[in-house]
Write a protein that holds these residues in place. Structure first.
Motif, PDB file in Angstrom:
ATOM      1  N   LEU A 448      99.754 -44.134 -12.277  1.00 37.45           N
ATOM      2  CA  LEU A 448      98.491 -43.527 -12.370  1.00 37.45           C
ATOM      3  C   LEU A 448      97.673 -43.386 -11.106  1.00 37.45           C
ATOM      4  CD1 LEU A 448      96.253 -42.338 -14.310  1.00 37.45           C
ATOM      5  CD2 LEU A 448      95.563 -44.718 -14.663  1.00 37.45           C
ATOM      6  N   PHE A 449      97.430 -42.026 -10.627  1.00 36.46           N
ATOM      7  CA  PHE A 449      96.347 -41.789  -9.649  1.00 36.46           C
ATOM      8  C   PHE A 449      95.130 -41.801 -10.290  1.00 36.46           C
ATOM      9  CE2 PHE A 449     100.393 -40.169  -7.787  1.00 36.46           C
ATOM     10  CZ  PHE A 449     100.431 -40.490  -6.457  1.00 36.46           C
ATOM     11  N   VAL A 450      94.406 -42.371  -9.740  1.00 34.15           N
ATOM     12  CA  VAL A 450      92.774 -42.177 -10.196  1.00 34.15           C
ATOM     13  C   VAL A 450      91.987 -42.333  -8.824  1.00 34.15           C
ATOM     14  CG1 VAL A 450      92.687 -44.895 -10.361  1.00 34.15           C
ATOM     15  CG2 VAL A 450      91.011 -43.379 -11.575  1.00 34.15           C
ATOM     16  N   SER A 451      91.239 -41.264  -8.933  1.00 29.07           N
ATOM     17  CA  SER A 451      90.411 -40.585  -7.619  1.00 29.07           C
ATOM     18  C   SER A 451      88.873 -40.889  -8.055  1.00 29.07           C
ATOM     19  CB  SER A 451      90.850 -39.307  -7.238  1.00 29.07           C
ATOM     20  OG  SER A 451      90.273 -39.120  -5.871  1.00 29.07           O
ATOM     21  N   GLU A 452      88.045 -41.754  -7.175  1.00 32.46           N
ATOM     22  CA  GLU A 452      86.833 -41.976  -7.284  1.00 32.46           C
ATOM     23  C   GLU A 452      86.266 -42.264  -8.677  1.00 32.46           C
ATOM     24  OE1 GLU A 452      85.125 -42.405  -4.748  1.00 32.46           O
ATOM     25  OE2 GLU A 452      85.419 -41.251  -2.879  1.00 32.46           O
ATOM     26  N   PRO A 453      86.975 -43.294  -9.290  1.00 34.01           N
ATOM     27  CA  PRO A 453      86.827 -43.547 -10.882  1.00 34.01           C
ATOM     28  C   PRO A 453      85.332 -43.801 -11.197  1.00 34.01           C
ATOM     29  CG  PRO A 453      88.030 -45.460  -9.776  1.00 34.01           C
ATOM     30  CD  PRO A 453      87.824 -44.212  -8.673  1.00 34.01           C
ATOM     31  N   THR A 454      84.543 -44.391 -10.265  1.00 38.68           N
ATOM     32  CA  THR A 454      83.226 -44.716 -10.369  1.00 38.68           C
ATOM     33  C   THR A 454      81.911 -43.971  -9.888  1.00 38.68           C
ATOM     34  OG1 THR A 454      83.024 -46.540  -8.894  1.00 38.68           O
ATOM     35  CG2 THR A 454      84.024 -47.179 -10.822  1.00 38.68           C
ATOM     36  N   ARG A 455      82.458 -42.868  -9.206  1.00 37.56           N
ATOM     37  CA  ARG A 455      81.344 -42.251  -8.580  1.00 37.56           C
ATOM     38  C   ARG A 455      80.447 -41.614  -9.629  1.00 37.56           C
ATOM     39  NH1 ARG A 455      83.410 -36.828  -5.206  1.00 37.56           N
ATOM     40  NH2 ARG A 455      83.969 -38.542  -3.791  1.00 37.56           N
ATOM     41  N   GLY A 456      78.965 -41.907  -9.334  1.00 31.68           N
ATOM     42  CA  GLY A 456      77.947 -41.403 -10.282  1.00 31.68           C
ATOM     43  C   GLY A 456      77.625 -41.953 -11.502  1.00 31.68           C
ATOM     44  N   ILE A 457      78.366 -43.130 -11.643  1.00 29.97           N
ATOM     45  CA  ILE A 457      78.140 -43.908 -12.841  1.00 29.97           C
ATOM     46  C   ILE A 457      77.345 -45.359 -12.739  1.00 29.97           C
ATOM     47  CG2 ILE A 457      80.066 -42.608 -13.973  1.00 29.97           C
ATOM     48  CD1 ILE A 457      81.465 -45.155 -13.826  1.00 29.97           C
ATOM     49  N   ASP A 458      76.578 -45.734 -13.767  1.00 27.96           N
ATOM     50  CA  ASP A 458      75.926 -46.894 -13.569  1.00 27.96           C
ATOM     51  C   ASP A 458      76.840 -48.203 -13.379  1.00 27.96           C
ATOM     52  OD1 ASP A 458      76.554 -48.115 -16.086  1.00 27.96           O
ATOM     53  OD2 ASP A 458      75.140 -46.270 -17.050  1.00 27.96           O
ATOM     54  N   VAL A 459      76.101 -49.252 -12.981  1.00 29.09           N
ATOM     55  CA  VAL A 459      77.029 -50.468 -12.868  1.00 29.09           C
ATOM     56  C   VAL A 459      77.507 -51.038 -14.010  1.00 29.09           C
ATOM     57  CG1 VAL A 459      76.631 -52.891 -12.158  1.00 29.09           C
ATOM     58  CG2 VAL A 459      75.154 -51.061 -11.013  1.00 29.09           C
ATOM     59  N   GLY A 460      76.894 -50.950 -15.099  1.00 28.03           N
ATOM     60  CA  GLY A 460      77.673 -51.333 -16.404  1.00 28.03           C
ATOM     61  C   GLY A 460      78.813 -50.467 -16.743  1.00 28.03           C
ATOM     62  N   ALA A 461      78.781 -49.237 -16.569  1.00 32.40           N
ATOM     63  CA  ALA A 461      79.943 -48.320 -16.776  1.00 32.40           C
ATOM     64  C   ALA A 461      81.025 -48.575 -15.797  1.00 32.40           C
ATOM     65  CB  ALA A 461      79.641 -46.927 -16.785  1.00 32.40           C
ATOM     66  N   LYS A 462      80.603 -48.822 -14.513  1.00 34.74           N
ATOM     67  CA  LYS A 462      81.688 -49.505 -13.525  1.00 34.74           C
ATOM     68  C   LYS A 462      82.550 -50.273 -14.011  1.00 34.74           C
ATOM     69  CE  LYS A 462      79.204 -47.705  -9.353  1.00 34.74           C
ATOM     70  NZ  LYS A 462      78.953 -47.838  -7.986  1.00 34.74           N
ATOM     71  N   GLU A 463      81.855 -51.572 -14.372  1.00 37.61           N
ATOM     72  CA  GLU A 463      82.698 -52.657 -14.725  1.00 37.61           C
ATOM     73  C   GLU A 463      83.598 -52.356 -15.617  1.00 37.61           C
ATOM     74  OE1 GLU A 463      82.707 -55.763 -13.157  1.00 37.61           O
ATOM     75  OE2 GLU A 463      81.768 -54.576 -11.739  1.00 37.61           O
ATOM     76  N   ILE A 464      83.259 -51.677 -16.915  1.00 36.49           N
ATOM     77  CA  ILE A 464      84.203 -51.242 -17.873  1.00 36.49           C
ATOM     78  C   ILE A 464      85.177 -50.411 -17.433  1.00 36.49           C
ATOM     79  CG2 ILE A 464      84.457 -49.858 -19.882  1.00 36.49           C
ATOM     80  CD1 ILE A 464      81.441 -50.635 -20.582  1.00 36.49           C
ATOM     81  N   VAL A 465      84.959 -49.439 -16.541  1.00 37.07           N
ATOM     82  CA  VAL A 465      86.174 -48.759 -15.906  1.00 37.07           C
ATOM     83  C   VAL A 465      87.176 -49.469 -15.232  1.00 37.07           C
ATOM     84  CG1 VAL A 465      86.821 -46.920 -14.421  1.00 37.07           C
ATOM     85  CG2 VAL A 465      84.906 -46.530 -15.938  1.00 37.07           C
ATOM     86  N   LEU A 466      86.506 -50.530 -14.302  1.00 33.68           N
ATOM     87  CA  LEU A 466      87.549 -51.197 -13.480  1.00 33.68           C
ATOM     88  C   LEU A 466      88.256 -52.179 -14.558  1.00 33.68           C
ATOM     89  CD1 LEU A 466      85.267 -51.831 -10.507  1.00 33.68           C
ATOM     90  CD2 LEU A 466      87.079 -50.034 -10.784  1.00 33.68           C
ATOM     91  N   ASP A 467      87.595 -52.883 -15.505  1.00 31.23           N
ATOM     92  CA  ASP A 467      88.254 -53.638 -16.313  1.00 31.23           C
ATOM     93  C   ASP A 467      89.283 -53.001 -17.012  1.00 31.23           C
ATOM     94  OD1 ASP A 467      86.622 -55.784 -15.496  1.00 31.23           O
ATOM     95  OD2 ASP A 467      85.298 -55.747 -17.121  1.00 31.23           O
ATOM     96  N   VAL A 468      89.373 -51.738 -17.735  1.00 31.07           N
ATOM     97  CA  VAL A 468      90.251 -51.211 -18.361  1.00 31.07           C
ATOM     98  C   VAL A 468      91.408 -50.955 -17.052  1.00 31.07           C
ATOM     99  CG1 VAL A 468      90.789 -49.016 -19.262  1.00 31.07           C
ATOM    100  CG2 VAL A 468      88.850 -50.298 -19.942  1.00 31.07           C
ATOM    101  N   LEU A 469      90.902 -50.458 -16.072  1.00 31.10           N
ATOM    102  CA  LEU A 469      92.112 -50.148 -15.112  1.00 31.10           C
ATOM    103  C   LEU A 469      92.955 -51.575 -14.910  1.00 31.10           C
ATOM    104  CD1 LEU A 469      90.526 -47.984 -12.323  1.00 31.10           C
ATOM    105  CD2 LEU A 469      92.181 -47.339 -14.216  1.00 31.10           C
ATOM    106  N   ARG A 470      92.329 -52.700 -14.723  1.00 34.71           N
ATOM    107  CA  ARG A 470      92.896 -53.813 -14.534  1.00 34.71           C
ATOM    108  C   ARG A 470      93.894 -54.201 -15.728  1.00 34.71           C
ATOM    109  NH1 ARG A 470      87.655 -55.636 -13.106  1.00 34.71           N
ATOM    110  NH2 ARG A 470      87.474 -55.711 -10.735  1.00 34.71           N
ATOM    111  N   LYS A 471      93.103 -53.994 -16.794  1.00 35.03           N
ATOM    112  CA  LYS A 471      93.986 -54.480 -18.198  1.00 35.03           C
ATOM    113  C   LYS A 471      95.299 -53.694 -18.269  1.00 35.03           C
ATOM    114  CE  LYS A 471      93.536 -54.134 -23.077  1.00 35.03           C
ATOM    115  NZ  LYS A 471      92.571 -54.036 -24.443  1.00 35.03           N
TER     116      LYS A 471
END
Length: 525
Positions: A448-471
């Protein structure tokens, strides 16, 4: 003028954009003939500060600024760039402002044309004066000569190499008799090493002639070679102002990063299987603003590999080129088999997926439902979510399966919406990004290539996105190549991070390496 008095003083400059403070109490001065380096990470406030100094309209349109600007000790407030020019301030922006259909001379002399009388002037006034082209050409050639090189004064800008365009921009500023201060924003970013050295030499000569320079650059070795002083902006504040002889590249790099990332937040190197799943050799990508010139790297199976770098250096071009969205050349081998470049379908069929940085332009069908967005690519490439009739002659969407999958990802990613039928356009940016991730996960990719996955989103949403990628990486073994402008973000999730500079791989470090090492790679040092 009192020699002890600075040419320029900025006192307590403060600026807000839509309630967000981007500059806070920034103060420094520039003496006559002094070259001051201004450094800082992307978003540190450098461009905003110079926009204030140069009277750019966007500043007034967004509520103005706080603080005081003084020239020769007298307060000034420029209402437009023309007012700044009249005060002797010239600025060369990162983006060229030349007219392609004009010659070198015409661009350099724009708004400074030399005229001569005509027979009609006595009747119709000064509007009938004619251009004194020989005098204009001589003046333009003199300005170019001050920069230490030779450019055909009759050459059209549209026919120039990019380096010549940069020199033409600078020559235009120094033709103004009133110029006393030059602001140069990343002037060497588009130059070859030889051209960059010519420019630095010319700036030294201008300094000796009494012209001051504010030199904005990420190339720290150039700052050290050229400047008398260097000022670091970080998070909208001027946090360091030091004479060049009292510092070094490592200290400047440390001041850019400023904050340590705790080892507990870094993923650290995991014990990964040895097979190489992706090999990239001499990749070139023609992506406007993110050109890739020669990038080589490899990714291990099950790894999260990060790609970072400053804006415009080529990091975004890597994944876009491999996935076929922009013209690419070079060699890409995936799971031991050569990948056909310039073919998005071939990349998808090979087991790759891509979450683009341009979620609205590339990632989503904005007027379609969430369930349609999540399943559309899998439907096209894998014939999933379809009912087949008459041996496959007729295929209809499996609406129930689409809805069930959408509900699964809505719950998993905490997507705030009214349900699977809601249109993607109606979601916030962070929730749109989660839909893009769901679409990629739906393909069940091996890479999976994922480019700027958290650009322009709030801190809480960033954590969810990063946690899902880790999972997905840990539990399903998906290999991930993540591109991000956020160094701390890359260090928190990746096993290794490669830094792209000037379209090339400057180096690859383990995620827990010191931030200063990453800053040095970003600066090209």
């Amino acid at each position: 003028m009192d020699k002890a008095r600075p040419l320029l003083e900025l006192k307590n400059i403060t600026k807000d954009f839509s309630g967000t403070r981007v500059l806070e109490d920034v103060s420094f001065s520039v003496d006559a003939g002094e070259i001051v380096g201004l450094v800082g990470e992307n978003g540190a406030g450098k461009t905003t500060l110079m926009s204030i100094l140069f009277g750019m309209p966007v500043i007034g349109e967004t509520g103005g600024y706080g603080g005081t600007i003084l020239i020769d000790g007298k307060p000034v407030q420029f209402s437009s760039p023309f007012a700044a020019l009249d005060a002797g301030i010239g600025m060369v922006h990162q983006e060229f402002s030349l007219i392609p259909g004009f010659t070198t001379t015409e661009n350099i002399m724009l708004n400074c044309e030399i005229t001569r009388p005509s027979l009609l002037e006595a009747v119709f006034g000064s509007r009938m004066r004619t251009l004194d082209r020989p005098a204009m050409k001589e003046t333009a050639q003199s300005a170019i000569g001050r920069l230490g090189l030779s450019i055909d004064s009759d050459m059209l800008v549209s026919e120039m190499p990019v380096g010549y365009k940069q020199f033409t921009e600078i020559a235009r500023e120094i033709t103004r008799e009133s110029v006393r201060l030059l602001v140069l924003d990343e002037p060497t970013a588009v130059l070859t090493e030889t051209e960059a050295e010519i420019l630095l030499d010319s700036l030294r000569k201008l300094s000796q002639d009494g012209i001051s320079v504010v030199f904005i650059s990420h190339r720290l070795h150039e700052v050290m070679d050229l400047c008398h002083r260097v000022i670091t902006l970080r998070d909208g504040r001027a946090i360091r102002d030091v004479l060049i002889q009292d510092t070094n590249i490592e200290q400047i790099a440390a001041s850019l990063v400023g904050r340590e990332v705790s080892q507990s937040s870094s993923s650290g190197m995991r014990s990964l299987p040895s097979p190489i799943v992706l090999e990239v050799e001499h990749l070139q990508v023609d992506m406007p603003g993110e050109t890739v010139r020669d990038v080589c790297f490899s990714v291990r199976e099950g790894e999260i590999f990060g790609i970072g770098g400053l804006a415009g250096q080529g990091k975004l071009g890597v994944s876009n080129g491999i996935m076929g969205l922009y013209p690419a050349a070079g060699s890409v081998v995936f799971k031991g088999k050569p990948l056909t470049l310039n073919s998005p379908r071939h990349a998808l069929n090979a087991g790759m997926a891509f979450v683009s940085e341009d979620r609205r332009g590339v990632g989503l069908l904005l007027d379609e439902s969430l369930e349609w967005n999540m399943t559309f690519t899998a439907m096209q490439t894998k014939n999933q979510f379809l009912h087949s009739f008459l041996g496959g002659l007729i295929r209809l969407r499996n609406e129930r399966a689409m809805e069930e999958l959408a509900k699964k990802y809505i719950d998993m990613l905490a997507i705030k919406c009214t349900g699977p039928k809601q249109r993607a356009r109606e979601l916030s940016g962070g929730n749109q990004q989660k839909v893009c991730l769901a679409k990629a996960f739906c393909l069940e990719p091996e890479l999976l290539f994922v480019s700027e996955p958290t650009r322009g989103i709030d801190v809480g949403a960033k954590e969810i996105v990063l946690d899902v990628l880790r999972k997905y990486n840990r539990e399903q073994g998906i290999t991930i190549v993540m591109v991000s402008s956020e160094l701390e973000e890359l260090r928190s999730i990746c096993d290794r991070v490669g830094i792209i500079s000037s379209g090339r791989m400057a180096g690859i470090l383990e995620a827990q390496a010191e931030p200063t090492q990453f800053a040095l790679l970003m600066s090209g040092d």
